[in-house]
Write a protein that holds these residues in place. Structure first.
Motif, PDB file in Angstrom:
ATOM      1  N   ARG A   1       9.993 -22.162  21.505  1.00  0.00           N
ATOM      2  CA  ARG A   1      10.494 -21.310  20.428  1.00  0.00           C
ATOM      3  C   ARG A   1      11.028 -22.159  19.276  1.00  0.00           C
ATOM      4  O   ARG A   1      10.790 -21.860  18.100  1.00  0.00           O
ATOM      5  N   MET A   2      11.751 -23.208  19.609  1.00  0.00           N
ATOM      6  CA  MET A   2      12.274 -24.098  18.574  1.00  0.00           C
ATOM      7  C   MET A   2      11.139 -24.801  17.842  1.00  0.00           C
ATOM      8  O   MET A   2      11.155 -24.913  16.608  1.00  0.00           O
ATOM      9  N   PHE A   3      10.148 -25.285  18.586  1.00  0.00           N
ATOM     10  CA  PHE A   3       9.032 -26.014  17.961  1.00  0.00           C
ATOM     11  C   PHE A   3       8.249 -25.104  17.022  1.00  0.00           C
ATOM     12  O   PHE A   3       7.965 -25.471  15.872  1.00  0.00           O
ATOM     13  N   THR A   4       7.883 -23.930  17.510  1.00  0.00           N
ATOM     14  CA  THR A   4       7.097 -23.025  16.665  1.00  0.00           C
ATOM     15  C   THR A   4       7.897 -22.543  15.458  1.00  0.00           C
ATOM     16  O   THR A   4       7.334 -22.304  14.388  1.00  0.00           O
ATOM     17  N   THR A   5       9.220 -22.416  15.614  1.00  0.00           N
ATOM     18  CA  THR A   5      10.051 -22.000  14.481  1.00  0.00           C
ATOM     19  C   THR A   5      10.064 -23.070  13.399  1.00  0.00           C
ATOM     20  O   THR A   5       9.997 -22.759  12.202  1.00  0.00           O
ATOM     21  N   LEU A   6      10.143 -24.335  13.797  1.00  0.00           N
ATOM     22  CA  LEU A   6      10.094 -25.422  12.817  1.00  0.00           C
ATOM     23  C   LEU A   6       8.752 -25.446  12.093  1.00  0.00           C
ATOM     24  O   LEU A   6       8.687 -25.710  10.877  1.00  0.00           O
ATOM     25  N   VAL A   7       7.683 -25.155  12.816  1.00  0.00           N
ATOM     26  CA  VAL A   7       6.365 -25.070  12.176  1.00  0.00           C
ATOM     27  C   VAL A   7       6.342 -23.924  11.173  1.00  0.00           C
ATOM     28  O   VAL A   7       5.815 -24.056  10.055  1.00  0.00           O
ATOM     29  N   MET A   8       6.937 -22.806  11.566  1.00  0.00           N
ATOM     30  CA  MET A   8       6.971 -21.651  10.680  1.00  0.00           C
ATOM     31  C   MET A   8       7.787 -21.932   9.422  1.00  0.00           C
ATOM     32  O   MET A   8       7.486 -21.389   8.355  1.00  0.00           O
ATOM     33  N   VAL A   9       8.815 -22.753   9.524  1.00  0.00           N
ATOM     34  CA  VAL A   9       9.608 -23.108   8.346  1.00  0.00           C
ATOM     35  C   VAL A   9       8.720 -23.752   7.292  1.00  0.00           C
ATOM     36  O   VAL A   9       8.817 -23.447   6.087  1.00  0.00           O
TER      37      VAL A   9
END
Length: 537
Positions: A29-37
């Motif tokens: 969740r953290m990794f994909t959120t950083l990608v989404m940023v």
């Protein structure tokens, strides 16, 4: 079942609350959120402003709202909490820069009445972080001295004391000066809006179920009122036990039924009817040499409303002088629909960081309720703006008229309509058990009429839902998910004659005063409006 066992029990309802799935889920969740940023930064940079969630939002606001929303999802599925501290641990004041820590004793036994009586939660001492750190200690007036000795300077220089209940859904955050919600008392002290603010380290749901939070808040409120009593008045009523009737006795705690006159002897009914309770409260208020404002953001606003209701219903302590409600949570029952088909999503899914998903809110379900039935969520002490409560107190006509109110519709015409509706009764509408609103509980069942086991309860002395509530200032954004329920709260308060000042935050997400990344110019305008209202107190 022990509290630790309860915490482990609720986790079985959460898909990713146990290892190794928890670690895998949180990491991805953290990794994909950083990608989404990165994607959000690119997308909203090249696209015209009309494609933003709100055209006025900056790129930083968009990213922060979207980022926070994705992270909040982790709390629902994996049971992750943040920013908390153990409320039973002492905080060394030497480590604090802006506040000092002190303990407040448990609520006196004589005041343990109403909804907080008979709770499975223990009465405990409560920690508070006091803003500002170096505020002078309160010196109680010598009760042996005459009234004339009380100088005009002392009488004219009445301190304004705030009691702050932090937000965090009853699961997150703390009252510590480093907590994100502490931006709020810090700003008020910087602006010299208050003489002193007590930030309450009330127990979160991980430590005790509701109404332990009201117990903690009430203990701090009593402590402050008692400190500022001109004559050192007897606030707990220890010499006035004759005015209370023993309805139930659990562990030596006496509880009085103010809610159904049929339970009390005629002499008690007559004293209450003749205004004895009102006179006692008025006397205590006259002797209190400070003004008190209850401050709460989000879930803290919910706690402020519950505390104010308990103070009014039990009529033992003088009422606060104002309620400052910042994006208050006033309908937690929304998370517990009567059936899946009756679930109505909250508005503004794209413009707020709060999640509103139908997945089981296991922490809330398993720890908020404690040993109370699910119907407790519809108590006015928990969800004062729910349709069930509004319908029970005002009837169907009012509940339906207020159901779809939004900030945009809360104009002067609607306000006048709410106040003037002749069909709204001044006392709760009788309901049958088949409507889901239980009637009076027989005495042989051994329940106090103010118990949360009986969710829709009449108010004492024939009062309506918000009768005799202090003036209030409600701050909410027109882009936040709590807009609908907070607007219903405002409508109901105004219907009952409460002096309400509403501060609408245009394009504002939930609890913008807590968000350091929000537009500072907008936040400053909100603080200016609040502080203007405070001056009227």
């Amino acid at each position: 079942m022990t509290r630790v066992a309860e915490q482990e029990n609720y986790r079985q309802y959460m898909p990713f609350a146990r290892q190794p799935l928890k670690g895998i889920y949180v990491a991805q969740r953290m990794f994909t959120t950083l990608v989404m940023v990165l994607w959000w930064a690119f997308y909203y940079t090249i696209m015209p402003r009309k494609y933003r969630p709100r055209p006025s939002w900056s790129l930083r606001q968009i990213i922060c709202v979207n980022f926070t929303r994705r992270i909040y999802k982790v709390t629902e599925l994996a049971g992750v909490t943040w920013g908390t501290r153990n409320p039973e641990e002492t905080c060394d004041s030497k480590t604090l820069k802006e506040t000092h820590f002190e303990w407040v004793g448990p609520l006196p036994e004589e005041l343990r009445a109403g909804v907080i009586a008979g709770s499975e939660a223990e009465y405990k001492r409560v920690g508070v972080f006091v803003w500002p750190r170096d505020a002078p200690e309160v010196v109680k007036h010598d009760p042996k001295s005459s009234d004339a000795a009380f100088s005009e300077a002392e009488a004219g220089d009445v301190p304004l004391v705030g009691i702050f209940m932090h937000g965090g859904g009853y699961c997150h955050m703390s009252a510590h000066e480093n907590a994100p919600t502490s931006k709020i008392p810090r700003r008020f002290i910087k602006d010299k809006a208050f003489t002193k603010i007590y930030a309450v380290e009330y127990r979160l749901l991980q430590h005790a179920p509701f109404p332990a939070q009201v117990q903690d808040a009430a203990a701090v409120y009593y402590h402050i009122v008692e400190q500022h009593q001109h004559h050192g008045g007897n606030l707990s009523g220890r010499s006035d036990d004759s005015s209370r009737t023993q309805v139930a006795k659990d562990d030596g705690v006496l509880r009085m039924d103010y809610l159904n006159a049929g339970y009390a002897p005629q002499d008690v009914q007559d004293r209450v009817a003749n205004g004895e309770a009102r006179a006692r409260v008025a006397q205590a208020a006259q002797n209190t040499r400070c003004k008190i404002v209850l401050i709460g953001d989000s879930a803290g606003g919910n706690l402020v409303l519950a505390l104010a209701r308990w103070i009014r219903d039990e009529a033992r302590l003088p009422p606060p002088d104002g309620l400052l409600l910042l994006s208050p949570s006033c309908d937690p029952s929304h998370a517990f629909p009567e059936s899946p088909s009756s679930y109505i999503p909250r508005p503004h899914a794209d413009t707020d960081y709060l999640v509103d998903t139908p997945e089981p809110r296991a922490l809330l379900q398993r720890t908020f309720l404690g040993n109370h039935p699910l119907e407790m969520m519809h108590s006015p002490y928990v969800s004062p703006a729910s349709q069930k409560v509004l319908r029970a107190f005002y009837g169907d006509a009012f509940a339906e008229s207020i159901e779809d109110l939004t900030i945009a519709r809360m104009n002067s015409m609607n306000r006048a309509h709410l106040r003037d509706m002749a069909s709204a009764p001044s006392t709760p509408v009788p309901c049958t058990p088949s409507e889901g609103l239980p009637g009076p509980v027989p005495m042989e069942l051994g329940r106090s009429p103010t118990s949360l086991d009986r969710p829709i309860i009449a108010s004492p002395r024939g009062l309506s839902l918000f009768s005799d509530f202090p003036r209030a200032c409600v701050v909410l954004g027109d882009a936040e998910r709590l807009e609908r329920e907070a607007t219903k709260l405002v409508g109901a308060m105004e219907r009952d004659g409460v002096d309400v000042k509403t501060v609408w935050v245009k394009d504002g997400a939930h609890d913008v005063l807590m968000m350091g990344w929000w537009d500072e110019n907008v936040r400053t305008l909100v603080y200016n409006d609040i502080e203007t209202w405070l001056k009227s107190i």
